[in-house]
Motif scaffolding. Structure first.
Motif, PDB file in Angstrom:
ATOM      1  N   UNK A  57       1.025  -1.416   0.070  1.00 34.82           N
ATOM      2  CA  UNK A  57      -0.314   0.124   0.136  1.00 34.82           C
ATOM      3  C   UNK A  57       0.952   1.318  -0.360  1.00 34.82           C
ATOM      4  N   UNK A  58       2.070   1.145   0.935  1.00 33.29           N
ATOM      5  CA  UNK A  58       2.994   2.606   1.250  1.00 33.29           C
ATOM      6  C   UNK A  58       3.969   2.893  -0.488  1.00 33.29           C
ATOM      7  N   UNK A  59       4.837   1.713  -0.896  1.00 35.76           N
ATOM      8  CA  UNK A  59       4.557   1.663  -2.597  1.00 35.76           C
ATOM      9  C   UNK A  59       3.423   2.361  -3.405  1.00 35.76           C
ATOM     10  N   UNK A  60       2.189   1.875  -3.405  1.00 37.90           N
ATOM     11  CA  UNK A  60       1.400   2.542  -4.573  1.00 37.90           C
ATOM     12  C   UNK A  60       1.162   4.476  -3.883  1.00 37.90           C
ATOM     13  N   UNK A  61       0.649   4.800  -2.573  1.00 36.19           N
ATOM     14  CA  UNK A  61       0.442   6.081  -1.792  1.00 36.19           C
ATOM     15  C   UNK A  61       1.713   6.502  -2.685  1.00 36.19           C
ATOM     16  N   UNK A  62       3.453   6.088  -2.435  1.00 40.02           N
ATOM     17  CA  UNK A  62       4.351   6.740  -3.184  1.00 40.02           C
ATOM     18  C   UNK A  62       4.218   7.004  -4.498  1.00 40.02           C
ATOM     19  N   UNK A  69       4.001  15.049  -8.207  1.00 31.50           N
ATOM     20  CA  UNK A  69       5.552  15.985  -7.639  1.00 31.50           C
ATOM     21  C   UNK A  69       6.928  15.089  -8.014  1.00 31.50           C
ATOM     22  N   UNK A  70       6.786  15.171  -9.378  1.00 40.36           N
ATOM     23  CA  UNK A  70       8.280  14.569  -9.942  1.00 40.36           C
ATOM     24  C   UNK A  70       9.088  15.167  -9.299  1.00 40.36           C
ATOM     25  N   UNK A  75       9.076   8.132  -0.471  1.00 37.60           N
ATOM     26  CA  UNK A  75       8.823   6.744  -0.394  1.00 37.60           C
ATOM     27  C   UNK A  75       7.825   7.337   1.275  1.00 37.60           C
ATOM     28  N   UNK A  76       6.793   6.675   0.903  1.00 37.57           N
ATOM     29  CA  UNK A  76       5.785   7.067   2.389  1.00 37.57           C
ATOM     30  C   UNK A  76       6.279   5.447   3.251  1.00 37.57           C
ATOM     31  N   UNK A  77       6.241   6.042   4.249  1.00 39.21           N
ATOM     32  CA  UNK A  77       7.000   4.571   4.967  1.00 39.21           C
ATOM     33  C   UNK A  77       5.720   4.642   6.287  1.00 39.21           C
ATOM     34  N   UNK A  78       4.585   5.785   6.304  1.00 37.08           N
ATOM     35  CA  UNK A  78       3.161   5.660   7.244  1.00 37.08           C
ATOM     36  C   UNK A  78       2.330   6.195   6.087  1.00 37.08           C
ATOM     37  N   UNK A  79       0.799   5.484   6.578  1.00 39.88           N
ATOM     38  CA  UNK A  79      -0.488   6.688   6.428  1.00 39.88           C
ATOM     39  C   UNK A  79      -1.681   6.095   6.895  1.00 39.88           C
TER      40      UNK A  79
END
Length: 144
Positions: A57-62, A69-70, A75-79
């Protein structure tokens, strides 16, 4: 952090008010309003929330954030994912329901909020002077 049934995620204390005030708020209270309105999930619908560190899920969010915002690698660590699923409005005499979601995420340096809308069928409940059958009129929902 407080998940409020009125379509608000607040910090510090709950937001109990159902009729939204214009932004910015006079008292400066910090919160996120995916759909601040006269939600009544007792009449219909559910509210789900979860914190996650699930790698998929964090990969999809990232990827979603990086797409928009390229120039800012993320790299998300929490959501935190909060979903209001087919929620009714106060005083409803109809089967109308709204489905919307907020995703709050961080990499411990940057913080993003994603607002997702699936099905929006009403804007106002009876406590905000909306029509009981249509869910329209009065003081409509605020987002921000």
């Amino acid at each position: 952090l407080q998940v409020n049934n009125n379509g608000v995620i607040s910090f510090n204390e709950p937001v109990r008010q159902y009729t939204p005030d214009p932004f910015p708020l006079a008292d400066g209270s910090p919160f996120v309003a995916p759909y601040w309105a006269d939600v009544d999930n007792v009449l219909g619908g559910d509210i789900f929330y979860r914190q996650t560190t699930d790698p998929a899920l964090l990969k999809d969010i990232s990827q979603d954030i990086t797409q928009y915002f390229p120039k800012s690698p993320f790299t998300a660590t929490w959501a935190l994912v909060v979903t209001w699923d087919h929620v009714a409005y106060y005083g409803s005499t109809s089967e109308k329901g709204n489905t919307f979601q907020a995703v709050l995420t961080t990499d411990s340096k940057m913080f993003y909020i994603i607002l997702n809308y699936w099905d929006i069928q009403w804007t106002t409940g009876a406590a905000s002077d909306g029509d009981a059958e249509t869910g329209l009129g009065g003081t409509p929902a605020h987002v921000g």
